[in-house]
Design a protein around this motif. Sequence first.
Motif, PDB file in Angstrom:
ATOM      1  N   TRP A  51       0.828  -1.197   0.000  1.00 16.37           N
ATOM      2  CA  TRP A  51       0.000   0.000   0.000  1.00 16.37           C
ATOM      3  C   TRP A  51       0.868   1.254   0.000  1.00 16.37           C
ATOM      4  O   TRP A  51       0.596   2.207  -0.731  1.00 16.37           O
ATOM      5  N   SER A  53       3.865   1.564  -1.129  1.00 20.92           N
ATOM      6  CA  SER A  53       4.465   1.662  -2.449  1.00 20.92           C
ATOM      7  C   SER A  53       3.465   2.231  -3.448  1.00 20.92           C
ATOM      8  O   SER A  53       3.797   3.119  -4.249  1.00 20.92           O
ATOM      9  N   CYS A  54       2.241   1.739  -3.417  1.00 15.63           N
ATOM     10  CA  CYS A  54       1.198   2.256  -4.315  1.00 15.63           C
ATOM     11  C   CYS A  54       0.920   3.728  -4.030  1.00 15.63           C
ATOM     12  O   CYS A  54       0.732   4.520  -4.959  1.00 15.63           O
ATOM     13  N   GLN A  55       0.876   4.078  -2.775  1.00 11.53           N
ATOM     14  CA  GLN A  55       0.627   5.474  -2.402  1.00 11.53           C
ATOM     15  C   GLN A  55       1.739   6.372  -2.929  1.00 11.53           C
ATOM     16  O   GLN A  55       1.476   7.456  -3.440  1.00 11.53           O
ATOM     17  N   GLN A  56       2.971   5.899  -2.837  1.00  9.24           N
ATOM     18  CA  GLN A  56       4.100   6.678  -3.332  1.00  9.24           C
ATOM     19  C   GLN A  56       4.004   6.837  -4.854  1.00  9.24           C
ATOM     20  O   GLN A  56       4.221   7.929  -5.383  1.00  9.24           O
ATOM     21  N   ARG A  57       3.664   5.742  -5.553  1.00  9.02           N
ATOM     22  CA  ARG A  57       3.499   5.827  -7.014  1.00  9.02           C
ATOM     23  C   ARG A  57       2.366   6.775  -7.370  1.00  9.02           C
ATOM     24  O   ARG A  57       2.458   7.563  -8.314  1.00  9.02           O
ATOM     25  N   TYR A  58       1.264   6.715  -6.610  1.00  8.82           N
ATOM     26  CA  TYR A  58       0.137   7.602  -6.839  1.00  8.82           C
ATOM     27  C   TYR A  58       0.563   9.058  -6.676  1.00  8.82           C
ATOM     28  O   TYR A  58       0.230   9.903  -7.511  1.00  8.82           O
ATOM     29  N   ASP A  59       1.277   9.348  -5.607  1.00 13.56           N
ATOM     30  CA  ASP A  59       1.735  10.714  -5.361  1.00 13.56           C
ATOM     31  C   ASP A  59       2.623  11.204  -6.513  1.00 13.56           C
ATOM     32  O   ASP A  59       2.480  12.339  -6.978  1.00 13.56           O
ATOM     33  N   THR A  60       3.531  10.339  -6.958  1.00  9.74           N
ATOM     34  CA  THR A  60       4.417  10.694  -8.066  1.00  9.74           C
ATOM     35  C   THR A  60       3.615  10.960  -9.328  1.00  9.74           C
ATOM     36  O   THR A  60       3.853  11.956 -10.035  1.00  9.74           O
ATOM     37  N   MET A  61       2.651  10.093  -9.608  1.00 11.48           N
ATOM     38  CA  MET A  61       1.831  10.266 -10.807  1.00 11.48           C
ATOM     39  C   MET A  61       0.965  11.521 -10.702  1.00 11.48           C
ATOM     40  O   MET A  61       0.744  12.209 -11.701  1.00 11.48           O
ATOM     41  N   GLN A  62       0.492  11.812  -9.516  1.00  7.23           N
ATOM     42  CA  GLN A  62      -0.308  13.017  -9.308  1.00  7.23           C
ATOM     43  C   GLN A  62       0.530  14.271  -9.588  1.00  7.23           C
ATOM     44  O   GLN A  62       0.063  15.206 -10.233  1.00  7.23           O
TER      45      GLN A  62
END
Length: 111
Positions: A51, A53-62
């Motif tokens: 989770w 890791s996904c949150q970090q990827r989400y933040d980066t994509m945002q």
Amino acid sequence: MREEEERLTQQLMEQRRQSEEQLSREKHSESLHRDKLLRLKEKLEDKHEMWLSCQQRYDTMQEQLSSWQQREAQMSRKYRAAEEEVMRQRETLEKTQEETRELRRDSWLQP
């Protein structure tokens, strides 16, 4: 009396054996539960890591999306400004062409 003592001794020994068996079953059950809890804890920790890791990827994509949106807005402003410049240039060209036609017409009309 001796028989009674023996019978009571037998009963006590049977009760003791049953108690030990029950205790053994409970210990075994407790051990199984402990193992299950440990497995569940590991799964939970793995899922939490996933989770994060996904949150970090989400933040980066945002952040990337926000950057792209800003660039798109900037490019749209530049495009509109360029379109306006083209329209001004077109109007200027049309006026110049009209003036040129009038000057040529005037020069042909004069003797």
